[in-house]
Design a protein around this motif. Structure first.
Motif, PDB file in Angstrom:
ATOM      1  N   LEU A  78     -11.430  -1.993  -5.690  1.00 26.35           N
ATOM      2  CA  LEU A  78     -10.407  -2.595  -6.289  1.00 26.35           C
ATOM      3  C   LEU A  78     -10.635  -4.116  -6.126  1.00 26.35           C
ATOM      4  N   HIS A  89      -1.904   4.804  -7.156  1.00 29.85           N
ATOM      5  CA  HIS A  89      -2.935   3.867  -7.463  1.00 29.85           C
ATOM      6  C   HIS A  89      -3.913   3.967  -6.813  1.00 29.85           C
ATOM      7  N   TYR A  90      -4.263   5.012  -5.897  1.00 32.14           N
ATOM      8  CA  TYR A  90      -5.554   5.333  -5.138  1.00 32.14           C
ATOM      9  C   TYR A  90      -6.461   5.786  -6.009  1.00 32.14           C
ATOM     10  N   SER A 103       0.935  -1.396  -0.084  1.00 37.84           N
ATOM     11  CA  SER A 103       0.139   0.123  -0.077  1.00 37.84           C
ATOM     12  C   SER A 103       0.890   1.184   0.037  1.00 37.84           C
ATOM     13  N   ASP A 159      -4.706   0.827 -13.603  1.00 36.46           N
ATOM     14  CA  ASP A 159      -3.555  -0.425 -13.172  1.00 36.46           C
ATOM     15  C   ASP A 159      -4.256  -1.703 -13.273  1.00 36.46           C
ATOM     16  N   TYR A 197      -6.483   2.910  -9.821  1.00 33.92           N
ATOM     17  CA  TYR A 197      -6.456   1.488  -9.859  1.00 33.92           C
ATOM     18  C   TYR A 197      -7.106   0.902 -11.121  1.00 33.92           C
ATOM     19  N   GLU A 213      -0.215   3.442  -3.230  1.00 35.50           N
ATOM     20  CA  GLU A 213      -1.271   4.206  -3.275  1.00 35.50           C
ATOM     21  C   GLU A 213      -1.213   5.624  -3.434  1.00 35.50           C
TER      22      GLU A 213
END
Ligand SMILES: *[C@@H]1O[C@H](CO)[C@@H](O)[C@H](O)[C@H]1NC(C)=O
Ligand SMILES: *[C@@H]1O[C@H](CO)[C@@H](O)[C@H](O)[C@H]1NC(C)=O
Length: 440
Positions: free
Chosen positions: A130, A82-83, A43, A89, A86, A47
Motif C-alpha cells: 500500500l 480495500h485489501y 482500516s 483505490d 488498494y 479493508e
C-alpha cells in the motif's frame, strides 16, 4: 453485493473529485504551497478481508458479529474490500489530485496476538504494498496506528484500555510499525479520536467492548500508551527517519447559548472536557482544572513517572471537525453529575438553528466553527502545527437518494467552500494549519 459496495466507493470518490474541482476554483492557490489535500479512511471501515492473510479477529470483528450491536446488522467483513483493491483505490485517489492519504493500520493484521505472538509477515507485506504504491503516485501516507481497533486477544486477556498493560502492548505495536514502515511514512498519528472512543466504548457502550464503566481510567491509559509510542519514536526513530508524530482529537466548536456568565463558564467546561482532556496532559502534564474540580477522585492522577513519560512533546495536533453546538448551563435542570457535568448542548437558539441542518441529526453547517477551533488550539497549545485530519458533509444515505441527486452535489461543494474559507482566514491570522483531509 460486493460489486454494489465497490460501486458506491467509486461513486463517493467521484463526488469528492467534483467537490475538489469546485473548491479549487475558488481557493486553492491561496493556501500555502506545503498544504496537503487528502482523503481519509480507517482500516476496519474499508479493508474487509477480515480472516485473510493470517489476520486475527479484532474487537470490531467480534463486536459486530455479536448481533444487536449494529442497527442494520452490517459488519466490516468485506466492506469496500480495500485489501484486494488498494491499487485501483490509489489510482482513484491519484485521479482526484490529492497529495496525501490518511489510513490506519489494522493491529490484528500486523500483530495478531499483540505482544503475545509473532509479527505477521503477510500483514507487513500488505502495508508495504500500500505504502509503496502511494509513494509511487506522489501521495504522502499519513498513518494512524490505532483507529479504534485492537486484537480481540488483548481485550480478552486484560481488558484492553482498561488496564495499564496496554501501554506496553501499544508501544510494541508502534515500534513494529516504525521499524517496518518509518523509512517511507513521515506522518504518524498514535490514536484517532480517543475522546470519542472512550465515551462510546466505556460510558455509552455503543463501541466495543460495549461497557458502562470507567471512561476516565481508559482515557488515562490511552494518554500514557500514546506517550509510550511517542517516546519510542522520538528516542529511536525520529532522527533517522525524519518524520513527525502527533495525535488526532475530535473537536466540535462550542458557543455560549445565552450572553450570561453561567453559559460562558459552561462553554469553558465543555472545551476542557472535550479537548483539554487529552491535549492538556500532553502539553502541560495534567488534566484541565475544570475536570479535576468536577470529577475529583473519579479522575486518575499522573504519577511522577507518568509525568516523565509525558515530557516528549508531540509534533502536531490532528483536528477532526464537522460541526458546532450551543452550550448552556443546566445544573438546575439536570443536577450535577460526572456524566453531564451540568452542561447542555444543542443546535438551536430561540428556535433558530446554529447553521444549515444536514442529514445527520445535530450536525449543522457552521463554517466559522472550523476557524474558531483552529484559533483556540493555536492559542492554548503554543501554535503547535495542526492538520485538519477530517472534515466533511453529512448527506442522506446512498440508498435513500437517486443517482441524479447524488451527482448534483451542491450542498457538499458549498460546505467545503465555506469551511475552507474559514480555515484560510485562521491561517491568515497566524494559525499553523497545513493540511485538509476530506472524509465522509
Ligand atoms: C500463516 O499462519 C499459519 C498458521 O499459523 C502458518 O503456518 C503460516 O506460516 C503463516 N503464513 C505466513 C506467510 O506467515
Ligand atoms: C435533581 O435533584 C433533586 C433533589 O435531589 C430531585 O428532586 C430532582 O428530581 C432531580 N432532578 C432531576 C432532573 O433528576
Amino acid at each position: 453485493m460486493e460489486e454494489t459496495k465497490r460501486m458506491l466507493l467509486v461513486l463517493t470518490l467521484f463526488l469528492w473529485f467534483m467537490s475538489f474541482l469546485n473548491a479549487f476554483k475558488l481557493d486553492v492557490s491561496q493556501f500555502p504551497p506545503s498544504f496537503l489535500f487528502g482523503t481519509a479512511t480507517s482500516s476496519y471501515q474499508v479493508e474487509g478481508a477480515f480472516l485473510e492473510g493470517n489476520k486475527s479477529l479484532s474487537n470490531w470483528d467480534v463486536f459486530t458479529h455479536l448481533g444487536g450491536k449494529i442497527k442494520d446488522g452490517s459488519n466490516g467483513d468485506v466492506s469496500a474490500d480495500h485489501y484486494h483493491n488498494y491499487i485501483e483505490d490509489i489510482e482513484l485517489m491519484h485521479s482526484l489530485g490529492v497529495n496525501s492519504y490518511r489510513f490506519s493500520i489494522s493491529w490484528s493484521r500486523v500483530l495478531p496476538r499483540g505482544q503475545f505472538g509473532e509479527i505477521n509477515s503477510m500483514g507487513i507485506q500488505f502495508y508495504n504494498n500500500l505504502i509503496n504504491n502511494l509513494v509511487a503516485r506522489g501521495i504522502q501516507p499519513f498513518v494512524t496506528l490505532s483507529h479504534y481497533d485492537i486484537p480481540q486477544e488483548l481485550e480478552d486477556r486484560y481488558g484492553a484500555w482498561l488496564t495499564d498493560e496496554i501501554q506496553k502492548d501499544f508501544g510494541h505495536f508502534a515500534e513494529v510499525c516504525f521499524k517496518a514502515f518509518g523509512d517511507r511514512v513521515k506522518y504518524w498519528s498514535t490514536l484517532n479520536e480517543p475522546n470519542i472512543m472512550v465515551r462510546s466504548s466505556y460510558q455509552v457502550g455503543e463501541y466495543p467492548p460495549g461497557l458502562h464503566t470507567d471512561p476516565f481510567g481508559a482515557a488515562h491509559n490511552m494518554i500514557l500508551a500514546h506517550a509510550t509510542a511517542v517516546n519510542i519514536y522520538k528516542k529511536k526513530y525520529q532522527v533517522k527517519q525524519g518524520g513527525s508524530i502527533g495525535i488526532v482529537i475530535s473537536m466540535s466548536w462550542f458557543e455560549p447559548l445565552r450572553n450570561i456568565p453561567e453559559d460562558y463558564i459552561a462553554t469553558q467546561l465543555t472545551l476542557a472536557f472535550e479537548i483539554g482532556w487529552f491535549l492538556d496532559p500532553l502539553f502541560y502534564g495534567d488534566y484541565p482544572i475544570q475536570m479535576r474540580e468536577t470529577l475529583q477522585s473519579k479522575l486518575p492522577k499522573f504519577s511522577s513517572k507518568d509525568k516523565k513519560k509525558l515530557e516528549h512533546k508531540i509534533d502536531f495536533i490532528g483536528i477532526n471537525h464537522y460541526t458546532s453546538f450551543y452550550v448552556s448551563d443546566c445544573h438546575v435542570l439536570l443536577n450535577k453529575s460526572a456524566e453531564n457535568e451540568g452542561v447542555c448542548m444543542g443546535g438551536e437558539r430561540e428556535g433558530l438553528p446554529i447553521g444549515t441542518p444536514t442529514a445527520m441529526p445535530n450536525y449543522y453547517v457552521v463554517p466559522h466553527g472550523l476557524g474558531e477551533t483552529v484559533l483556540f488550539i493555536m492559542n492554548r497549545y503554543n501554535n503547535t502545527p495542526m492538520f485538519i485530519t477530517e472534515n466533511g458533509f453529512a448527506q442522506q444515505g446512498d440508498n435513500d437518494v437517486s443517482t441524479e441527486e447524488l451527482l448534483n452535489d451542491i450542498d457538499r461543494i458549498e460546505y467545503f467552500q465555506s469551511y475552507l474559507t474559514s480555515l484560510m482566514h485562521a491561517i491568515r491570522r497566524g494559525a499553523d494549519a497545513s493540511k485538509l483531509t476530506l472524509e465522509e
